[in-house]
Design a protein around this motif. Sequence first.
Motif, short mmCIF file in Angstrom:
data_model
loop_
_atom_site.label_atom_id
_atom_site.label_comp_id
_atom_site.label_asym_id
_atom_site.label_seq_id
_atom_site.Cartn_x
_atom_site.Cartn_y
_atom_site.Cartn_z
N ASP A 21 -0.93 2.93 -3.22
CA ASP A 21 -0.52 2.26 -1.98
C ASP A 21 0.15 0.92 -2.25
OD1 ASP A 21 -1.52 4.44 -0.62
OD2 ASP A 21 -3.31 3.41 0.14
N ILE A 22 -0.40 0.14 -3.16
CA ILE A 22 0.20 -1.16 -3.49
C ILE A 22 1.58 -0.98 -4.11
CG2 ILE A 22 0.02 -3.18 -5.01
CD1 ILE A 22 -3.07 -2.96 -4.61
N LEU A 23 1.68 -0.07 -5.06
CA LEU A 23 2.97 0.13 -5.74
C LEU A 23 4.03 0.68 -4.79
CD1 LEU A 23 1.54 1.54 -9.07
CD2 LEU A 23 2.77 -0.62 -8.80
N ARG A 24 3.65 1.60 -3.93
CA ARG A 24 4.62 2.13 -2.96
C ARG A 24 5.04 1.06 -1.96
NH1 ARG A 24 2.29 8.20 -1.68
NH2 ARG A 24 3.03 9.13 -3.62
N TYR A 25 4.13 0.20 -1.58
CA TYR A 25 4.47 -0.90 -0.67
C TYR A 25 5.60 -1.74 -1.25
CZ TYR A 25 4.08 -5.19 2.04
OH TYR A 25 4.35 -6.28 2.81
N TYR A 26 5.57 -1.93 -2.56
CA TYR A 26 6.59 -2.74 -3.23
C TYR A 26 7.79 -1.92 -3.68
CZ TYR A 26 3.67 -6.83 -2.94
OH TYR A 26 2.94 -7.89 -2.46
N GLY A 27 7.88 -0.66 -3.21
CA GLY A 27 9.08 0.13 -3.41
C GLY A 27 9.13 0.98 -4.67
N HIS A 28 8.03 1.13 -5.36
CA HIS A 28 8.02 1.93 -6.58
C HIS A 28 7.74 3.39 -6.28
CE1 HIS A 28 8.14 -1.64 -9.07
NE2 HIS A 28 7.19 -2.17 -8.31
N SER A 57 12.72 -1.84 -8.21
CA SER A 57 11.66 -0.84 -8.20
C SER A 57 11.85 0.13 -9.35
CB SER A 57 11.64 -0.10 -6.87
OG SER A 57 12.86 0.60 -6.70
#
Length: 72
Positions: free
Chosen positions: A20-27, A2
Amino acid sequence: MSGKVLVVEDNEKNRILLRDILRYYGHEVLEATNGTEGIEMAKKFRPDIILMDLQMPVMDGFTAGQIIKNDP
């Protein structure tokens, strides 16, 4: 892996979707609503990557990207 992502987007719905997409992947996500804010945040937070809209008010993404690119 991330990283820190700066999203520069004037459209709130697009910004929320990307966040939302980026946070879902841990960024870690930083947000700006125009090119001027994007430049300031890029200098202050030194993100790993910048996702920038090209057509925005105040300063467009082409100009902001060039300024960021030319800043050591």
